[in-house]
Structures are given as structure tokens and as C-alpha cells.
Design a protein around this motif. Structure first.
Motif, PDB file in Angstrom:
ATOM      1  N   ASN A 102      45.422 -11.980 -88.589  1.00 12.31           N
ATOM      2  CA  ASN A 102      44.122 -11.658 -89.186  1.00 12.31           C
ATOM      3  C   ASN A 102      43.005 -11.643 -88.149  1.00 12.31           C
ATOM      4  N   ILE A 103      43.030 -12.590 -87.219  1.00 13.87           N
ATOM      5  CA  ILE A 103      42.002 -12.634 -86.170  1.00 13.87           C
ATOM      6  C   ILE A 103      42.084 -11.395 -85.288  1.00 13.87           C
ATOM      7  N   VAL A 104      43.303 -11.074 -84.849  1.00 14.15           N
ATOM      8  CA  VAL A 104      43.502  -9.923 -83.955  1.00 14.15           C
ATOM      9  C   VAL A 104      43.075  -8.626 -84.630  1.00 14.15           C
ATOM     10  N   VAL A 105      43.517  -8.422 -85.872  1.00 14.17           N
ATOM     11  CA  VAL A 105      43.223  -7.174 -86.584  1.00 14.17           C
ATOM     12  C   VAL A 105      41.734  -7.054 -86.892  1.00 14.17           C
ATOM     13  N   THR A 106      41.102  -8.163 -87.267  1.00 12.20           N
ATOM     14  CA  THR A 106      39.662  -8.131 -87.576  1.00 12.20           C
ATOM     15  C   THR A 106      38.849  -7.756 -86.338  1.00 12.20           C
ATOM     16  N   LEU A 107      39.161  -8.384 -85.208  1.00  9.98           N
ATOM     17  CA  LEU A 107      38.436  -8.077 -83.974  1.00  9.98           C
ATOM     18  C   LEU A 107      38.674  -6.630 -83.538  1.00  9.98           C
ATOM     19  N   LEU A 108      39.906  -6.157 -83.696  1.00  6.14           N
ATOM     20  CA  LEU A 108      40.207  -4.769 -83.338  1.00  6.14           C
ATOM     21  C   LEU A 108      39.414  -3.801 -84.213  1.00  6.14           C
ATOM     22  N   PHE A 109      39.366  -4.065 -85.509  1.00  8.86           N
ATOM     23  CA  PHE A 109      38.634  -3.189 -86.425  1.00  8.86           C
ATOM     24  C   PHE A 109      37.147  -3.142 -86.064  1.00  8.86           C
ATOM     25  N   ILE A 110      36.563  -4.313 -85.762  1.00  7.43           N
ATOM     26  CA  ILE A 110      35.134  -4.374 -85.406  1.00  7.43           C
ATOM     27  C   ILE A 110      34.875  -3.600 -84.110  1.00  7.43           C
ATOM     28  N   ALA A 111      35.700  -3.863 -83.088  1.00 11.10           N
ATOM     29  CA  ALA A 111      35.506  -3.193 -81.794  1.00 11.10           C
ATOM     30  C   ALA A 111      35.671  -1.691 -81.925  1.00 11.10           C
ATOM     31  N   ASN A 112      36.687  -1.258 -82.668  1.00 14.88           N
ATOM     32  CA  ASN A 112      36.914   0.179 -82.838  1.00 14.88           C
ATOM     33  C   ASN A 112      35.774   0.849 -83.584  1.00 14.88           C
ATOM     34  N   THR A 113      35.257   0.181 -84.607  1.00 11.21           N
ATOM     35  CA  THR A 113      34.150   0.739 -85.390  1.00 11.21           C
ATOM     36  C   THR A 113      32.918   0.942 -84.522  1.00 11.21           C
ATOM     37  N   LEU A 153      38.895  13.909 -79.538  1.00  3.26           N
ATOM     38  CA  LEU A 153      40.222  13.338 -79.310  1.00  3.26           C
ATOM     39  C   LEU A 153      40.220  11.829 -79.551  1.00  3.26           C
ATOM     40  N   ALA A 154      39.173  11.140 -79.109  1.00  2.00           N
ATOM     41  CA  ALA A 154      39.159   9.675 -79.143  1.00  2.00           C
ATOM     42  C   ALA A 154      38.889   9.094 -80.526  1.00  2.00           C
ATOM     43  N   ILE A 155      38.011   9.723 -81.298  1.00  2.00           N
ATOM     44  CA  ILE A 155      37.650   9.147 -82.599  1.00  2.00           C
ATOM     45  C   ILE A 155      38.857   9.036 -83.530  1.00  2.00           C
ATOM     46  N   PRO A 156      39.715  10.061 -83.646  1.00  2.00           N
ATOM     47  CA  PRO A 156      40.916   9.894 -84.464  1.00  2.00           C
ATOM     48  C   PRO A 156      41.829   8.771 -83.963  1.00  2.00           C
ATOM     49  N   VAL A 157      41.908   8.578 -82.647  1.00  2.00           N
ATOM     50  CA  VAL A 157      42.746   7.510 -82.105  1.00  2.00           C
ATOM     51  C   VAL A 157      42.151   6.148 -82.437  1.00  2.00           C
ATOM     52  N   LEU A 158      40.839   6.008 -82.308  1.00  2.00           N
ATOM     53  CA  LEU A 158      40.176   4.749 -82.634  1.00  2.00           C
ATOM     54  C   LEU A 158      40.326   4.404 -84.118  1.00  2.00           C
ATOM     55  N   ALA A 159      40.043   5.374 -84.975  1.00  2.00           N
ATOM     56  CA  ALA A 159      40.164   5.139 -86.418  1.00  2.00           C
ATOM     57  C   ALA A 159      41.625   4.940 -86.813  1.00  2.00           C
ATOM     58  N   GLY A 160      42.511   5.748 -86.218  1.00  2.00           N
ATOM     59  CA  GLY A 160      43.933   5.666 -86.539  1.00  2.00           C
ATOM     60  C   GLY A 160      44.550   4.358 -86.102  1.00  2.00           C
ATOM     61  N   SER A 161      44.205   3.869 -84.914  1.00  2.00           N
ATOM     62  CA  SER A 161      44.779   2.608 -84.445  1.00  2.00           C
ATOM     63  C   SER A 161      44.326   1.444 -85.326  1.00  2.00           C
ATOM     64  N   ALA A 162      43.077   1.488 -85.810  1.00  2.00           N
ATOM     65  CA  ALA A 162      42.602   0.453 -86.737  1.00  2.00           C
ATOM     66  C   ALA A 162      43.385   0.503 -88.042  1.00  2.00           C
ATOM     67  N   ALA A 211      36.795   2.907 -91.268  1.00  2.00           N
ATOM     68  CA  ALA A 211      36.421   2.694 -89.865  1.00  2.00           C
ATOM     69  C   ALA A 211      35.474   3.801 -89.391  1.00  2.00           C
ATOM     70  N   ALA A 212      35.830   5.046 -89.701  1.00  2.00           N
ATOM     71  CA  ALA A 212      34.962   6.168 -89.308  1.00  2.00           C
ATOM     72  C   ALA A 212      33.643   6.125 -90.055  1.00  2.00           C
ATOM     73  N   ASN A 229      36.427  -6.085 -76.905  1.00  2.00           N
ATOM     74  CA  ASN A 229      37.674  -5.495 -76.403  1.00  2.00           C
ATOM     75  C   ASN A 229      38.273  -6.325 -75.277  1.00  2.00           C
ATOM     76  N   GLY A 230      37.417  -6.781 -74.369  1.00  2.00           N
ATOM     77  CA  GLY A 230      37.901  -7.588 -73.252  1.00  2.00           C
ATOM     78  C   GLY A 230      38.493  -8.903 -73.720  1.00  2.00           C
ATOM     79  N   VAL A 231      37.786  -9.580 -74.644  1.00  2.00           N
ATOM     80  CA  VAL A 231      38.270 -10.854 -75.168  1.00  2.00           C
ATOM     81  C   VAL A 231      39.552 -10.650 -75.957  1.00  2.00           C
ATOM     82  N   LEU A 232      39.615  -9.594 -76.755  1.00  2.00           N
ATOM     83  CA  LEU A 232      40.781  -9.319 -77.596  1.00  2.00           C
ATOM     84  C   LEU A 232      41.987  -8.882 -76.773  1.00  2.00           C
TER      85      LEU A 232
END
Length: 446
Positions: free
Chosen positions: A110-121, A326-335, A366-367, A391-394
């Protein structure tokens, strides 16, 4: 659990003839090779998003050619950690989040996924803002309209387009990166100094220099890239009736690992080639002209006009738009993959929307949040800074998890990561940890 050696094909003793049914080695064909590129190529290309372009522009403007060595240094580290991510996805048939939820505590996931979602957004918001500013430079108009247009179009393409067609679109979008190679033609480059800056590290012992190093590391080695490439390997395996996870079907592992390595090397090489092109172009123009205070990729494009001409500005701006698409679909998709796999939902861009409603909802969310942040008074540069911090901390705990998983037999079966790749993965993790510590020291000192 009994240990097995990986099946890597037929082993022939000297003088023995191959079996009659053995397939002859096919000659190299460029067309077939290019067709085999996929997750690694798209991952590497998406690393040069508008936010990354901004970081490389700042680095080149501030420190000139002398910062180019960072791209050569990070290349093997990127290749190692991305190849390990891809192998985990191909071997297990699951992405990183899908494996974490099965082998580690829920609170950690939950911690990892939450931080990833915030950073990606936040990253999506910054990229949309940069794309909008670049489009305004090219054709005029109001930036907010372009934010809406690009944000909605990116999500709609992921939901509506057939998976194979969508992947083909992403692969074609990687060509937009060569705009930055073309921009080199409009700069008066001192190639001797540029090559020296790439090949010979020159350190400057001050806060700004090390902050820039940390920013480059955070841009080139980002958690969303790990999640995306692992999940795309699993996705490609699911949509191909001839393929199964390698823990279930051992035949052909060596061929698959060779494909993954080639795909990853090409993708990361493209990423770093473009980054070097941006640094060199900006160093030869803005740094030489004394314009060292560049805050974004769009500002870099605008600043190029009086120095390198309108064509250089246009090429730089077009590159920002192309890389953002190219990047926005990857950011949203990875989240979406991270959240969906962690909850064990049906996931995948190959599924119809009605088959994976929750997955597509997270992608759109996310988008949507990224679009909404552009309507707030939040400073996009500050948002991007904090995104890099997250991102660096995660990245460090995710990389540690990845490296530990890669050596677990209950995860990887006979395909645990060993040898130089394993130790290069740990070197990448250690380098990222040092950059985060340096960032923390800098924050504390300021």
C-alpha cells in the motif's frame, strides 16, 4: 524445493551434429529485429518525457558540456535494473505489484503503490503543462485548452484503441525523440569539449551541482519505468497464445532473455542518446550565451529562438509534445497496473473496458488528477521538484524489493537473477541510495 538449471537450448559436444529437427539459426534481419522491440523501447523512450527534458535542459544550461558524463554513467545502471524488471514480468507472468502482493505484507504494498500513484499524477500534471506551453509557442492559443486536449486524448487512446495497434502507435511516437538529434544541427557545438564532457567526469563541489546530479538520477531511474516494463512483459505474454509464464513453460527461456536484453539495451541507449543531445544542444547555445536559469523544457525551447533560430525552437517544442504523448500513457498506465495488480483485479490494456473497469478507472483517475492540478495555483516547477523527491525516495525500496524478489526461488523458480546482471542491479540500487542521501543532506543543509 528441488533446484533446477535453466533450460537454455541444445548443448552439443565438439564434433556432434545438430539434431535433425533442430531449427537452423536465422540470419539477422533488421526488420524482424525492429518488430521484436517493444516494452524496453517504449520504456526507454518514455523516460525522456517533458519533465526529463526540462531536467536535462537545466543541467546543460547550468554546467555546459561537463555534465554529459552522467549519461554514460547511468546507462549500464538503467539497463540492469530495467532488464531485471522485465525478467520478473516475463518469468512470473505478473508485474512488480502482482508479485509484491503475493510475497510481502499488504502495508508495504500500500505504501509503495500510494507513493507511485502520487508521483505519477504530479508528473503527468507537469508533462501536460509543458506540452501545453510548447504548443502555445508553436501555434498560440490558451495553454489550458491544450492541457485538456492532450490529457483526454491520451486516456481515450488507451481505452479505445486495440492493444496491438496502440503499442504500434507508441513505438512510432518514439521517433519524435529524434527531434533533439536534429536540433544539434542548429547549434555550434565544440565536439572536442562535448566528447570530453561525456567521457571524463568533472565534479564541482557545490550544492547546485549535486542537486543536479540527484535530479538526473531521479529522472533516468524512476519507479514508474520498473512497473511499466515488468507489466508490459506480462501483458505481451498474456495476449500471445504461444507464450506462457516461463515458470510454467520452461522452453525458450534463453531466446526470451536475449530478446529482453536487446530490447532493453536499445531502449535505454535511445533514452540516453536523446538526453545527451539535449544537454549538448543547450550547452552549446544557452550555456555559452550565459542563459543558465532555465526552469522548464518550454523555457528552453523559447530561449533557443534568439540564439539558434526559429527552427531550433520549433524542433525543440515539437519534441516536447511528441515525448509527452508517449510518456503520459506510460505514467497513467504504470499507476493503473500497480494498483490493479496489487488488488488482484483484471488488468491490462489488451482487455476491453468492461472486462477491466477498475483498472481503466484508475488509469483515467491518474490522468484526471494530472489535468486538474493544472487548474490549481500550485507552481508546476515546485510540483515537479516534489515529484522528483518522491520518485527518488520510492525508487530505493522498490529496487531493493525487486533485487530480493529476483533471487527468490518461490518467485523466479529456476530463473533467479545471478552473475554480473545481479551485481550491476545492486550497484544501480546503491547509486540511487547515495543520490537520495545526497538529496536529503542538501535539503537539511538548506
Amino acid at each position: 524445493m528441488a533446484q533446477h538449471k535453466a533450460s537454455t537450448g541444445n548443448h552439443l559436444k565438439p564434433g556432434n551434429k545438430p539434431a535433425p529437427n533442430a531449427k537452423p539459426r536465422q540470419p539477422f534481419e533488421l526488420k524482424r529485429f525492429l518488430k521484436s522491440l517493444g516494452p524496453g523501447l517504449i520504456t526507454g523512450a518514455s523516460d525522456d518525457d517533458p519533465s526529463g527534458i526540462g531536467t536535462y535542459s537545466q543541467a546543460g544550461a547550468q554546467f555546459g558540456y561537463g555534465i554529459g558524463w552522467t549519461m554514460l554513467f547511468t546507462f549500464p545502471l538503467m539497463v540492469a535494473i530495467q532488464e531485471i524488471s522485465a525478467r520478473v514480468g516475463r518469468v512470473t507472468g505478473r508485474g512488480i505489484s502482482g508479485n509484491v502482493c503475493r510475497h510481502y505484507p499488504l502495508w508495504l504494498l500500500n505504501i509503495v503503490v500510494t507513493l507511485l500513484f502520487i508521483a505519477n499524477t504530479i508528473n503527468i500534471a507537469a508533462d501536460l503543462g509543458a506540452m501545453a506551453d510548447a504548443t502555445t509557442l508553436l501555434v498560440g492559443g490558451h495553454p489550458i485548452l491544450y492541457v485538456l486536449l492532450f490529457g483526454v486524448a491520451s486516456v481515450a487512446a488507451q481505452i479505445i484503441l486495440d492493444y496491438k495497434r496502440y503499442v504500434a502507435v507508441l513505438k512510432w511516437l518514439t521517433l519524435s525523440l529524434f527531434a533533439y538529434v536534429a536540433a544539434l544541427a542548429f547549434a555550434r557545438i565544440s565536439w572536442g569539449e562535448a566528447l570530453a564532457g561525456i567521457l571524463i567526469p568533472r565534479l564541482a563541489w557545490n550544492d547546485n551541482y549535486f542537486t543536479t546530479i540527484v535530479a538526473i538520477f531521479g529522472t533516468t531511474i524512476s519507479p514508474y519505468l520498473f512497473f511499466w516494463q515488468a507489466s508490459q512483459e506480462a501483458e505481451d505474454q498474456r495476449v500471445d497464445a504461444k507464450k506462457q509464464p516461463l515458470i510454467e513453460k520452461h522452453y525458450g527461456a534463453r531466446k526470451e532473455f536475449s530478446r529482453i536484453r536487446a530490447d532493453t539495451i536499445v531502449g535505454m541507449a535511445l533514452s540516453n542518446l536523446i538526453a545527451i543531445s539535449i544537454i549538448v544542444t543547450v550547452a552549446a547555445t544557452l550555456h555559452v550565451a550565459g542563459k543558465t536559469d532555465i526552469q522548464s523544457s518550454a523555457q528552453a525551447a523559447e530561449a533557443l529562438r534568439p540564439i539558434a533560430g526559429p527552427f531550433a525552437e520549433a524542433i525543440f517544442a515539437l519534441g516536447i509534445v511528441g515525448t509527452g504523448l508517449l510518456a503520459i500513457p506510460v505514467l497513467a498506465g504504470s499507476a493503473a497496473y500497480a494498483v490493479g495488480e496489487g488488488r488482484r483485479w483484471p488488468v491490462g490494456l489488451a482487455r476491453k473496458p468492461k472486462e477491466a473497469v477498475a483498472f481503466y478507472a484508475v488509469l483515467a483517475l491518474a490522468a484526471g488528477f494530472g489535468i486538474a492540478l493544472n487548474f490549481t495555483p500550485i507552481n508546476p516547477i515546485s510540483a515537479l521538484y516534489w515529484s522528483a523527491v518522491i520518485n527518488g525516495v520510492l525508487a530505493v525500496p522498490v529496487m531493493v524489493l525487486l533485487m530480493v524478489m529476483a533471487r527468490r526461488h518461490d518467485v523466479m523458480d529456476r530463473y533467479i537473477i545471478t552473475g554480473p546482471l545481479y551485481w550491476l542491479g545492486w550497484l544501480s540500487t546503491g547509486a540511487m541510495l547515495l543520490s537520495v542521501v545526497a538529496m536529503g543532506v542538501g535539503l537539511f543543509a538548506s
